[in-house]
Design a protein around this motif. Structure first.
Motif, mmCIF file in Angstrom:
data_model
loop_
_atom_site.group_PDB
_atom_site.id
_atom_site.type_symbol
_atom_site.label_atom_id
_atom_site.label_comp_id
_atom_site.label_asym_id
_atom_site.label_seq_id
_atom_site.Cartn_x
_atom_site.Cartn_y
_atom_site.Cartn_z
ATOM 1 N N THR A 217 0.456 -1.015 -0.614
ATOM 2 C CA THR A 217 -0.413 -0.494 -0.048
ATOM 3 C C THR A 217 1.082 0.992 0.229
ATOM 4 O O THR A 217 2.385 0.976 1.226
ATOM 5 C CB THR A 217 -1.140 0.211 1.432
ATOM 6 N N GLY A 218 0.429 1.869 -0.901
ATOM 7 C CA GLY A 218 0.829 3.862 -0.762
ATOM 8 C C GLY A 218 2.457 3.342 -1.215
ATOM 9 O O GLY A 218 2.979 4.179 -0.639
ATOM 10 N N ALA A 219 2.551 2.396 -2.159
ATOM 11 C CA ALA A 219 3.698 1.989 -3.500
ATOM 12 C C ALA A 219 4.278 2.925 -4.201
ATOM 13 O O ALA A 219 4.994 3.158 -4.896
ATOM 14 C CB ALA A 219 3.182 1.005 -3.964
ATOM 15 N N GLY A 220 3.171 4.370 -4.501
ATOM 16 C CA GLY A 220 3.232 4.851 -5.571
ATOM 17 C C GLY A 220 5.073 6.345 -5.233
ATOM 18 O O GLY A 220 5.391 6.278 -6.486
ATOM 19 N N ARG A 221 5.514 5.939 -3.753
ATOM 20 C CA ARG A 221 6.551 7.248 -3.972
ATOM 21 C C ARG A 221 6.876 6.752 -2.917
ATOM 22 O O ARG A 221 6.768 5.950 -1.546
ATOM 23 C CB ARG A 221 5.994 8.353 -3.735
ATOM 24 N N GLY A 222 8.184 7.181 -2.380
ATOM 25 C CA GLY A 222 8.905 6.254 -0.632
ATOM 26 C C GLY A 222 9.325 5.498 -0.760
ATOM 27 O O GLY A 222 9.524 4.756 -1.366
ATOM 28 N N ILE A 223 9.277 4.972 0.361
ATOM 29 C CA ILE A 223 9.537 3.714 1.197
ATOM 30 C C ILE A 223 8.669 2.823 -0.097
ATOM 31 O O ILE A 223 9.316 1.947 -0.489
ATOM 32 C CB ILE A 223 9.512 4.116 2.560
ATOM 33 N N THR B 112 12.065 11.591 2.257
ATOM 34 C CA THR B 112 10.928 11.389 1.382
ATOM 35 C C THR B 112 10.071 12.684 1.722
ATOM 36 O O THR B 112 11.176 13.387 2.060
ATOM 37 C CB THR B 112 10.372 9.727 2.022
ATOM 38 N N ARG B 113 9.057 12.789 0.754
ATOM 39 C CA ARG B 113 7.947 13.329 0.554
ATOM 40 C C ARG B 113 7.705 14.086 2.354
ATOM 41 O O ARG B 113 7.792 15.147 2.668
ATOM 42 C CB ARG B 113 7.060 13.854 -0.310
ATOM 43 N N MET B 114 7.714 12.888 3.019
ATOM 44 C CA MET B 114 6.111 12.727 4.486
ATOM 45 C C MET B 114 7.827 13.717 5.394
ATOM 46 O O MET B 114 7.704 14.392 6.397
ATOM 47 C CB MET B 114 6.937 11.526 5.193
ATOM 48 N N THR B 115 9.129 13.191 5.052
ATOM 49 C CA THR B 115 10.047 13.955 6.649
ATOM 50 C C THR B 115 10.759 15.265 5.805
ATOM 51 O O THR B 115 11.322 16.084 6.758
ATOM 52 C CB THR B 115 11.455 12.998 6.611
ATOM 53 N N VAL C 33 -3.030 5.893 -3.565
ATOM 54 C CA VAL C 33 -5.150 6.688 -3.927
ATOM 55 C C VAL C 33 -4.141 8.058 -5.138
ATOM 56 O O VAL C 33 -5.091 8.268 -6.023
ATOM 57 C CB VAL C 33 -5.000 7.938 -2.948
ATOM 58 N N ASP C 34 -3.166 8.093 -5.219
ATOM 59 C CA ASP C 34 -2.244 8.351 -6.538
ATOM 60 C C ASP C 34 -2.065 8.112 -7.713
ATOM 61 O O ASP C 34 -1.318 6.752 -7.816
ATOM 62 C CB ASP C 34 -0.992 9.176 -6.072
ATOM 63 N N ALA C 35 -2.795 7.958 -8.456
ATOM 64 C CA ALA C 35 -3.112 6.755 -9.510
ATOM 65 C C ALA C 35 -1.573 7.108 -10.584
ATOM 66 O O ALA C 35 -1.178 5.805 -11.356
ATOM 67 C CB ALA C 35 -4.475 6.756 -10.278
ATOM 68 N N ASN D 149 1.953 -3.569 4.477
ATOM 69 C CA ASN D 149 1.001 -1.955 5.117
ATOM 70 C C ASN D 149 1.797 -0.995 5.340
ATOM 71 O O ASN D 149 2.732 -0.631 6.528
ATOM 72 C CB ASN D 149 0.476 -2.323 5.882
ATOM 73 N N ASN D 150 1.686 -0.254 3.772
ATOM 74 C CA ASN D 150 3.156 0.986 3.902
ATOM 75 C C ASN D 150 2.520 2.100 4.143
ATOM 76 O O ASN D 150 2.812 3.082 4.677
ATOM 77 C CB ASN D 150 3.945 0.102 3.129
ATOM 78 N N ALA D 151 1.416 2.291 3.913
ATOM 79 C CA ALA D 151 0.370 3.620 3.092
ATOM 80 C C ALA D 151 0.786 4.553 4.873
ATOM 81 O O ALA D 151 -0.067 4.016 5.554
ATOM 82 C CB ALA D 151 -0.504 3.724 2.713
ATOM 83 N N GLY D 152 0.683 6.503 4.458
ATOM 84 C CA GLY D 152 0.507 6.835 5.651
ATOM 85 C C GLY D 152 0.572 7.963 4.829
ATOM 86 O O GLY D 152 0.565 8.679 3.861
ATOM 87 N N VAL D 153 -0.551 9.212 6.011
ATOM 88 C CA VAL D 153 0.536 10.894 5.316
ATOM 89 C C VAL D 153 0.404 11.303 7.559
ATOM 90 O O VAL D 153 0.054 9.961 8.172
ATOM 91 C CB VAL D 153 -1.206 11.264 5.634
ATOM 92 N N VAL D 154 0.966 12.141 7.179
ATOM 93 C CA VAL D 154 1.109 12.938 8.756
ATOM 94 C C VAL D 154 0.340 14.397 8.487
ATOM 95 O O VAL D 154 0.496 15.338 7.121
ATOM 96 C CB VAL D 154 2.674 13.655 9.551
ATOM 97 N N ALA E 3 -1.286 6.783 16.286
ATOM 98 C CA ALA E 3 -1.623 6.057 15.312
ATOM 99 C C ALA E 3 -0.286 4.545 14.793
ATOM 100 O O ALA E 3 -0.746 3.345 14.619
ATOM 101 C CB ALA E 3 -1.862 6.032 14.073
ATOM 102 N N LYS E 4 0.650 5.026 14.999
ATOM 103 C CA LYS E 4 1.926 4.506 14.997
ATOM 104 C C LYS E 4 1.792 3.004 16.122
ATOM 105 O O LYS E 4 2.799 2.314 16.566
ATOM 106 C CB LYS E 4 3.300 5.110 14.800
ATOM 107 N N ALA E 5 2.074 4.020 17.415
ATOM 108 C CA ALA E 5 1.831 2.958 19.130
ATOM 109 C C ALA E 5 0.826 1.770 18.936
ATOM 110 O O ALA E 5 1.575 0.950 18.827
ATOM 111 C CB ALA E 5 1.921 3.403 19.902
ATOM 112 N N ASP F 190 -8.247 3.815 -1.444
ATOM 113 C CA ASP F 190 -7.685 4.398 -0.342
ATOM 114 C C ASP F 190 -7.852 3.418 0.215
ATOM 115 O O ASP F 190 -8.659 2.786 1.049
ATOM 116 C CB ASP F 190 -9.210 5.413 -0.241
ATOM 117 N N CYS F 191 -6.544 2.748 0.905
ATOM 118 C CA CYS F 191 -6.372 1.242 1.477
ATOM 119 C C CYS F 191 -6.929 1.779 3.026
ATOM 120 O O CYS F 191 -7.185 0.508 3.347
ATOM 121 C CB CYS F 191 -5.246 0.921 1.187
ATOM 122 N N SER F 192 -7.390 3.002 3.513
ATOM 123 C CA SER F 192 -7.993 2.572 5.112
ATOM 124 C C SER F 192 -9.621 2.311 4.517
ATOM 125 O O SER F 192 -10.224 2.122 5.792
ATOM 126 C CB SER F 192 -7.939 3.918 5.703
#
Ligand SMILES: NC(=O)c1ccc[n+]([C@@H]2O[C@H](COP(=O)([O-])OP(=O)(O)OC[C@H]3O[C@@H](n4cnc5c(N)ncnc54)[C@H](O)[C@@H]3O)[C@@H](O)[C@H]2O)c1
Length: 312
Positions: free
Chosen positions: A12-18, A197-200, A38-40, A91-96, A166-168, A65-67
């Motif tokens: 999941t969330g495999a379009g970019r980053g990790i 990545t974009r997130m950090t 989510v980003d086609a 399970n990788n997709a994530g947002v902050v 969420a991460k805990a 949306d994997c959620s």
């Protein structure tokens, strides 16, 4: 030939980053990878990249949306119906949505909790229902799960009460799923990655590759693709005996985390505590353990930190 030849995996969330790096590595090891995002456009680019690299098995895009549990069921059905099997999920997709607690809006809270926690639940639930039916068992692996936690959840990072909660939760989720699914031949582990990545970039500012690579030769320590080999290993038969564990993964370093552990205790001789008596005794816990009673910045103890890159 790779060690995942013939297997089918979902990231999941495999379009970019990790996640992008994980999908590419799993494909390089022989897996057919369903690249969810989510980003086609981003997902399609990763699939093209995998095909261009000449991976043995083709990759496929899954947009959604994997959620959303319906979306998660759909991608599991796509794996089984169209590609014949499902061997691993990442399970990788994530947002902050970083904000200190007094200012955090309900929407910032809900978005982060939904993508991470419900995202992990939805796909894991759909995959485990399938694997339970397949009826594997100890010594007969049918599935591998990799969850994505964070040091923010394991140690606590300022400004991330939503993300850290969420991460805990994901770390706990992962160890519980590991126990529940062991009897069906499914292992489940979590990684706490760290990468540029974009997130950090949002959280820590620009982390230039050149600076990150300034130490040993030209190794780019914070490159997101550095996380993928450990994930591919955890998705393989060779790692089936490892389950319910949390690994820190960054650069060329893999760490093993210890779960929350009690380090000191006081007892009241088989009688309920009197609140007033506790005033005089709780200090013993801190004295015995060396732990400070006030809030501590546990992130400062990280061996490899993106905020203090002098340590890397
Ligand atoms: N980068 C780090 O240092 C770091 C540290 C700790 C944990 N993590 C975790 O690693 C994972 C990947 O993060 P990253 O740094 O690669 O971030 P990123 O922003 O580069 O990539 C995340 C991807 O997830 C996709 N996505 C977001 N919501 C989605 C949803 N609901 N359904 C499907 N796809 C969705 C995004 O479109 C994006 O392509 C996340 O779970 C993150 O929390 C990252």
């Amino acid at each position: 030939m790779g060690f995942l030849d013939g297997s089918v995996a979902i990231v999941t969330g495999a379009g970019r980053g990790i996640g992008r790096g994980e999908a590419i590595e799993l494909a390089a090891q022989g897996a057919l990878v369903l690249v969810n995002d989510v980003d086609a456009a981003a997902a399609a680019e990763v699939v093209d990249e995998i095909s261009a690299a000449g991976a043995a098995a083709a990759a496929a895009v899954h947009v959604g949306d994997c959620s959303d549990p319906a979306v998660a069921s759909e991608v599991v059905e796509q794996a089984i119906g169209r590609h014949g099997r499902l061997d691993a999920i990442v399970n990788n997709a994530g947002v902050v949505r970083d904000r200190t607690i007094a200012k955090m809006t309900p929407s910032e809270w809900d978005t982060v909790i939904a993508v991470h926690l419900r995202g992990h639940y939805a796909l894991t639930h759909a995959a485990c229902a399938h694997w339970k039916e397949l009826g594997g068992g100890p010594g007969h692996a049918v599935g591998h799960i990799v969850c994505t936690t964070s040091t923010s959840g394991l140690l606590g990072n300022f400004g991330q009460s939503n993300y850290g909660a969420a991460k805990a939760g994901i770390a706990a989720f992962s160890t519980i799923v590991a126990q529940e699914m062991a009897r069906y031949g499914v292992n489940c582990n979590a990684i706490a990655p760290a990468a540029r990545t974009r997130m950090t970039e949002g959280a820590y500012g620009d982390i230039p590759a050149a600076a990150a690579a300034s130490s040993a030769e030209s190794f780019d320590f914070w490159h997101p693709d550095n996380v993928a080999p450990m994930v591919a290993y955890l998705c393989s038969e060779a790692a089936s005996h490892i389950s319910g564990k949390v690994f820190g993964v960054q650069g060329d370093v893999v760490e093993l985390y210890q779960p929350w552990t009690s380090v000191a205790e006081i007892a009241n001789g088989d009688k309920r505590w009197d609140a007033d008596a506790l005033r005089g005794r709780v200090g013993e816990l801190f004295a015995a353990s060396g732990i400070e009673p006030g809030p501590q910045n546990m992130m400062a103890r990280l061996h490899h930190s993106m905020t203090d890159r002098s340590r890397r």
